[in-house]
Write a protein that holds these residues in place. Structure first.
Motif, PDB file in Angstrom:
ATOM      1  N   PHE A 252       0.863  -1.188   0.000  1.00 17.99           N
ATOM      2  CA  PHE A 252       0.000   0.000   0.000  1.00 17.99           C
ATOM      3  C   PHE A 252       0.898   1.236   0.000  1.00 17.99           C
ATOM      4  CE2 PHE A 252      -2.530  -3.390   1.817  1.00 17.99           C
ATOM      5  CZ  PHE A 252      -3.799  -3.202   1.274  1.00 17.99           C
ATOM      6  N   PRO A 253       1.312   1.722  -1.183  1.00 21.24           N
ATOM      7  CA  PRO A 253       2.285   2.822  -1.252  1.00 21.24           C
ATOM      8  C   PRO A 253       1.668   4.216  -1.261  1.00 21.24           C
ATOM      9  CG  PRO A 253       1.910   1.951  -3.436  1.00 21.24           C
ATOM     10  CD  PRO A 253       1.054   1.133  -2.507  1.00 21.24           C
ATOM     11  N   GLY A 254       0.329   4.337  -1.240  1.00 19.71           N
ATOM     12  CA  GLY A 254      -0.306   5.647  -1.296  1.00 19.71           C
ATOM     13  C   GLY A 254      -0.312   6.222  -2.703  1.00 19.71           C
ATOM     14  N   ASP A 255      -0.242   7.540  -2.812  1.00 16.33           N
ATOM     15  CA  ASP A 255      -0.317   8.240  -4.096  1.00 16.33           C
ATOM     16  C   ASP A 255       1.048   8.196  -4.783  1.00 16.33           C
ATOM     17  OD1 ASP A 255      -0.677   9.955  -6.226  1.00 16.33           O
ATOM     18  OD2 ASP A 255      -1.707  11.494  -5.043  1.00 16.33           O
ATOM     19  N   LEU A 256       1.103   7.574  -5.944  1.00 19.67           N
ATOM     20  CA  LEU A 256       2.379   7.417  -6.643  1.00 19.67           C
ATOM     21  C   LEU A 256       2.808   8.671  -7.392  1.00 19.67           C
ATOM     22  CD1 LEU A 256       2.050   3.724  -7.908  1.00 19.67           C
ATOM     23  CD2 LEU A 256       3.289   4.611  -5.924  1.00 19.67           C
ATOM     24  N   ARG A 257       1.981   9.704  -7.377  1.00 16.59           N
ATOM     25  CA  ARG A 257       2.449  11.000  -7.902  1.00 16.59           C
ATOM     26  C   ARG A 257       3.380  11.673  -6.904  1.00 16.59           C
ATOM     27  NH1 ARG A 257      -3.170  13.846  -9.014  1.00 16.59           N
ATOM     28  NH2 ARG A 257      -3.433  12.923  -6.933  1.00 16.59           N
ATOM     29  N   ASN A 258       3.308  11.266  -5.665  1.00 14.15           N
ATOM     30  CA  ASN A 258       4.211  11.775  -4.638  1.00 14.15           C
ATOM     31  C   ASN A 258       5.595  11.178  -4.886  1.00 14.15           C
ATOM     32  OD1 ASN A 258       5.759  11.729  -2.142  1.00 14.15           O
ATOM     33  ND2 ASN A 258       3.909  12.435  -1.109  1.00 14.15           N
ATOM     34  N   PRO A 259       6.604  12.012  -5.146  1.00 15.58           N
ATOM     35  CA  PRO A 259       7.940  11.487  -5.489  1.00 15.58           C
ATOM     36  C   PRO A 259       8.500  10.535  -4.435  1.00 15.58           C
ATOM     37  CG  PRO A 259       7.824  13.841  -5.933  1.00 15.58           C
ATOM     38  CD  PRO A 259       6.559  13.490  -5.187  1.00 15.58           C
ATOM     39  N   THR A 260       8.244  10.824  -3.179  1.00 14.61           N
ATOM     40  CA  THR A 260       8.773   9.959  -2.118  1.00 14.61           C
ATOM     41  C   THR A 260       8.131   8.581  -2.190  1.00 14.61           C
ATOM     42  OG1 THR A 260       9.174  11.854  -0.666  1.00 14.61           O
ATOM     43  CG2 THR A 260       9.056   9.687   0.367  1.00 14.61           C
TER      44      THR A 260
ATOM     45  N   ARG B 247       9.607   1.958  -6.080  1.00 16.13           N
ATOM     46  CA  ARG B 247      10.592   1.517  -7.065  1.00 16.13           C
ATOM     47  C   ARG B 247      11.783   0.833  -6.378  1.00 16.13           C
ATOM     48  NH1 ARG B 247      10.113   3.508 -12.209  1.00 16.13           N
ATOM     49  NH2 ARG B 247       8.404   4.985 -12.524  1.00 16.13           N
ATOM     50  N   THR B 248      12.214   1.395  -5.273  1.00 18.29           N
ATOM     51  CA  THR B 248      13.317   0.773  -4.525  1.00 18.29           C
ATOM     52  C   THR B 248      12.922  -0.618  -4.046  1.00 18.29           C
ATOM     53  OG1 THR B 248      14.134   2.938  -3.819  1.00 18.29           O
ATOM     54  CG2 THR B 248      14.842   1.012  -2.544  1.00 18.29           C
ATOM     55  N   LEU B 249      11.685  -0.727  -3.549  1.00 20.25           N
ATOM     56  CA  LEU B 249      11.181  -2.042  -3.148  1.00 20.25           C
ATOM     57  C   LEU B 249      11.192  -3.010  -4.323  1.00 20.25           C
ATOM     58  CD1 LEU B 249       8.052  -1.278  -0.906  1.00 20.25           C
ATOM     59  CD2 LEU B 249      10.119  -2.487  -0.221  1.00 20.25           C
ATOM     60  N   GLY B 250      10.750  -2.533  -5.467  1.00 24.63           N
ATOM     61  CA  GLY B 250      10.706  -3.387  -6.647  1.00 24.63           C
ATOM     62  C   GLY B 250      12.073  -3.919  -7.027  1.00 24.63           C
ATOM     63  N   HIS B 251      13.092  -3.054  -6.966  1.00 26.78           N
ATOM     64  CA  HIS B 251      14.448  -3.496  -7.318  1.00 26.78           C
ATOM     65  C   HIS B 251      14.973  -4.510  -6.298  1.00 26.78           C
ATOM     66  CE1 HIS B 251      14.583  -0.785 -10.634  1.00 26.78           C
ATOM     67  NE2 HIS B 251      14.548   0.320  -9.889  1.00 26.78           N
ATOM     68  N   LYS B 252      14.670  -4.297  -5.025  1.00 24.99           N
ATOM     69  CA  LYS B 252      15.119  -5.238  -4.003  1.00 24.99           C
ATOM     70  C   LYS B 252      14.409  -6.581  -4.143  1.00 24.99           C
ATOM     71  CE  LYS B 252      16.440  -1.832  -0.484  1.00 24.99           C
ATOM     72  NZ  LYS B 252      16.142  -1.280   0.870  1.00 24.99           N
ATOM     73  N   LEU B 253      13.109  -6.533  -4.413  1.00 25.65           N
ATOM     74  CA  LEU B 253      12.345  -7.773  -4.575  1.00 25.65           C
ATOM     75  C   LEU B 253      12.756  -8.528  -5.833  1.00 25.65           C
ATOM     76  CD1 LEU B 253       8.831  -6.398  -3.553  1.00 25.65           C
ATOM     77  CD2 LEU B 253      10.151  -8.093  -2.287  1.00 25.65           C
ATOM     78  N   SER B 254      13.241  -7.788  -6.825  1.00 29.64           N
ATOM     79  CA  SER B 254      13.661  -8.409  -8.094  1.00 29.64           C
ATOM     80  C   SER B 254      15.015  -9.095  -7.990  1.00 29.64           C
ATOM     81  CB  SER B 254      13.715  -7.358  -9.205  1.00 29.64           C
ATOM     82  OG  SER B 254      12.449  -6.760  -9.393  1.00 29.64           O
ATOM     83  N   ALA B 255      15.800  -8.712  -7.005  1.00 29.92           N
ATOM     84  CA  ALA B 255      17.163  -9.244  -6.883  1.00 29.92           C
ATOM     85  C   ALA B 255      17.146 -10.754  -6.696  1.00 29.92           C
ATOM     86  CB  ALA B 255      17.879  -8.574  -5.712  1.00 29.92           C
ATOM     87  N   SER B 256      18.140 -11.415  -7.251  1.00 30.67           N
ATOM     88  CA  SER B 256      18.192 -12.885  -7.187  1.00 30.67           C
ATOM     89  C   SER B 256      18.339 -13.387  -5.755  1.00 30.67           C
ATOM     90  CB  SER B 256      19.362 -13.398  -8.032  1.00 30.67           C
ATOM     91  OG  SER B 256      20.593 -12.867  -7.551  1.00 30.67           O
ATOM     92  N   THR B 257      18.786 -12.524  -4.851  1.00 31.21           N
ATOM     93  CA  THR B 257      18.960 -12.920  -3.445  1.00 31.21           C
ATOM     94  C   THR B 257      17.713 -12.654  -2.610  1.00 31.21           C
ATOM     95  OG1 THR B 257      19.926 -10.741  -3.010  1.00 31.21           O
ATOM     96  CG2 THR B 257      21.448 -12.568  -3.477  1.00 31.21           C
ATOM     97  N   SER B 258      16.676 -12.050  -3.202  1.00 29.13           N
ATOM     98  CA  SER B 258      15.483 -11.709  -2.414  1.00 29.13           C
ATOM     99  C   SER B 258      14.681 -12.969  -2.077  1.00 29.13           C
ATOM    100  CB  SER B 258      14.595 -10.730  -3.175  1.00 29.13           C
ATOM    101  OG  SER B 258      13.749 -11.412  -4.094  1.00 29.13           O
TER     102      SER B 258
END
Length: 640
Positions: free
Chosen positions: A500-508, A514-525
């Motif tokens: 539940f990331p809230g409003d994705l127009r908010n840069p934060t 996106r950071t979560l996505g990259h971490k979850l995509s990592a082969s070590t996740s």
């Protein structure tokens, strides 16, 4: 001729509703399953007939064509319950004192009503599902178990089949009556070697007796007649569910399909507790005659009796629902009670629903520790069922009372439990806690393991850890289809990680996701280490994202990391994992769950739709620990 031998993941003994629920779940989890029953056909008349909203949610979760929709196409919907009591100034007559909305579809996050349908109709809906499903799980009939043997030395061998059950095909002259209990082991026609066995074989369970487990509890001297019939009556609420109390006794009624109505009629008491009550002498006419006295001044007759029986009020419970976490029991095999609360068939099916995904997980991962949670979770539910059934039985047996005249207030103490939405599982390996848990396993290591992971339930203040997640509407980001979120939780054995990331127009917010996505995509996740390398990345843990951007088209979801919309070379992107909150078709899911959209959160949903963990959106370490203690690392499995 020697008996043939078969090896299976799961043997189910008994093809009533609990057994068929188990078979449906096992089919979806791709378990090699055998289900047997002594009877030559499904139930044709009588038996249980009430279905509540949580059960229908579960039935719908097995996918299309929906078992729930098939049942709803035949069932009678219970919209209202009337309470009748002795008339002021004319005690021998009754009058309506309250009309109460059943309202299960109005419960928070619920979408199904209470309905009634014969047990045979429920069984047929499951049989139709198994016929459509591709895994070839079919009920094998006219088979009776003769011997059960558990090889304790093989309990912890993941590849072993430590449970043997000897089966015998019933001769034609046995199929209409009871199997020959004196038949020798040598007459067995098949020996099934199973990793796990589930006994769903009713109140007189052969499986329970074979394990030497005893039922504890008592039987009263109170007796009720139950009858399904087409009424001929001027009673104004004959097609409304009723709680009727009179000076001549009590009746509970339930309208049914095809013009039938079920009556539960108080017949009286034996002369003393434990004395013999000759049920064989009770006829449909006796039940109707007693009903006439209770229903005065209204008339009652019948044109057709579909089924009738007599039951004695009592509540009994087994000491354990499992043996060495290899042989399990569910439904009436471990808890028996009166039918007056209308919850028995539902609780029985929910027993099976709690268990089968755990067996599938244990087989896939080799982690058998989770199997102990079946006994701890369902035992608590069964004890509450017994307690509430005792109170409801007394309500009908004790005659007119303050409770009968304030029925809505009395019913409120039962409604959430009976509906199934209030079932809550305590902290365990599967359900984290906001405070230190004592664990559900044995030994200090297990307890220490559990204490490493804590939830922060304040981040989703309206969700309850251990309860089923409520269903609210969301909008599919790509298709614009508005759906209840439960329809995204199909019973396939998958876990869900809800973000539940809230409003994705908010840069934060956008950056965090996106950071979560990259971490979850990592082969070590943990997404990778908990998933077999030959399986799709979402086959074990599915990630669902629910944002608040409005309008949703202001965000290009395909620009988010692929882990949120996995790519397949044959099917392209998965367009059914990202949603926007919906504010036009009921409660906003963020508000309904108590989530601050500026802070967001992550929620883990177990394969049975119960909430297992609530935490910070960015705290992947706790999520990793949660999953890795249940879904062993791929490297550990491959090296085992």
């Amino acid at each position: 001729m020697s008996a043939k031998t078969l090896e299976v993941d799961l043997l189910i003994i008994g093809a009533g509703p609990a057994g068929l629920m188990a078979a449906a779940w096992a089919s979806r989890c791709k378990l090699k399953t055998k289900i047997i029953d002594e009877k030559n056909a499904r139930v044709r008349t009588g038996q249980a007939d009430g279905l509540h909203c949580r059960t229908l949610e579960i039935m719908d979760s097995f996918g299309s064509p929906s078992i729930a929709h098939e049942i709803l196409g035949q069932a009678c919907v219970i919209k209202e319950i009337s309470s009748w009591n002795p008339k002021e100034g004319c005690e021998e007559h009754i009058e309506r004192t309250e009309s109460v909305r059943s309202g299960e579809e109005d419960l928070p996050g619920s979408r199904y009503p209470q309905v009634s349908l014969s047990q045979g109709g429920v069984e047929q809906a499951f049989l139709n599902f198994l016929e459509r499903d591709g895994d070839m799980v079919r009920v094998e009939r006219n088979l009776t178990p003769m011997k059960l043997r558990v090889e304790e030395a093989l309990m912890d061998d993941h590849d072993a089949y430590p449970v043997e059950v000897y089966l015998r095909e019933l001769a034609k002259d046995e199929r209409a009556g009871s199997p020959d209990s004196a038949a020798s082991e040598n007459s067995a026609t098949e020996v099934v070697r199973a990793k796990y066995v589930l006994g769903t074989d009713g109140a007189h369970s052969w499986t329970r007796k074979a394990l030497g487990l005893q039922m504890e509890g008592d039987t009263t001297n109170k007796h009720f007649g139950v009858m399904d019939f087409i009424p001929l009556s001027n009673f104004p609420d004959i097609r409304i569910s009723c709680a009727i109390h009179s000076s001549s006794g009590s009746i509970m009624t339930l309208p049914r399909e095809d013009g039938l109505v079920r009556f539960y009629v108080q017949l009286g008491e034996s002369s003393a507790k434990g004395s013999t009550f000759d049920r064989s002498k009770v006829t449909p006419d006796d039940i109707i005659e007693t009903s006439r006295k209770i229903l005065q001044p209204y008339t009652l007759d019948y044109s057709h009796c579909d089924w009738f029986s007599v039951y004695t009020v009592g509540q009994r419970l087994a000491r354990s629902f499992s043996h060495l976490d290899r042989v399990f029991l569910a439904g009436d095999a471990v808890h028996t009670h009166s039918p007056t609360m209308g919850a028995g068939m539902n609780v029985s099916m929910q027993d099976s629903y709690n268990l089968i995904w755990k067996i599938a997980t244990a087989i896939r991962t080799g982690n058998r520790e989770i199997l102990a949670t079946y006994n701890t979770e369902r035992m608590v539910t069964a004890k509450e069922l017994i307690e509430k059934d005792r109170a409801m039985s007394n309500f009908y047996c004790d005659g007119p009372s303050a409770n009968s005249k304030r029925y809505q207030e009395f019913r409120e103490a039962f409604r959430d439990f009976v509906s199934g939405v209030a079932v809550e599982y305590s902290p365990s390996l599967l359900t984290s806690s906001a405070k230190i848990s004592n664990g559900c396993g044995d030994g200090k290591d297990s307890q220490q393991h559990l204490q490493q992971i804590y939830s922060k339930p304040s981040l989703a203040s309206n969700l309850t850890l251990g309860q089923r997640i409520p269903s609210y509407y969301v909008t599919n980001h790509f298709t614009a289809e508005v759906i209840p979120i439960h329809t995204a939780f199909k019973s396939t054995g998958q876990w869900r990680l809800l973000l539940f990331p809230g409003d994705l127009r908010n840069p934060t917010n956008n950056s965090i996701l996106r950071t979560l996505g990259h971490k979850l995509s990592a082969s070590t996740s943990f997404i990778h280490t908990c998933t077999p390398s030959s399986s799709p990345i979402d086959s074990v843990i599915e990630i669902l994202t629910i944002h608040t951007t409005n309008p949703r088209t202001l965000v290009s979801a395909l620009d988010l990391p692929d882990i949120f919309h996995p790519w397949s070379p044959t099917r392209g992107h998965d367009y059914f994992k990202i949603f926007a909150r919906d504010t036009e078709n009921g409660d906003d899911i963020y508000k309904a769950f108590g989530i601050d959209e500026d802070r967001g959160c992550a929620v883990v949903v177990r394969p049975d739709m119960h909430v297992g963990y609530i935490g910070e959106l960015e705290d992947l370490e706790s999520v990793r620990k949660y999953f890795e203690r249940i879904l062993k690392l791929k490297g550990e499995r491959e090296g085992a």
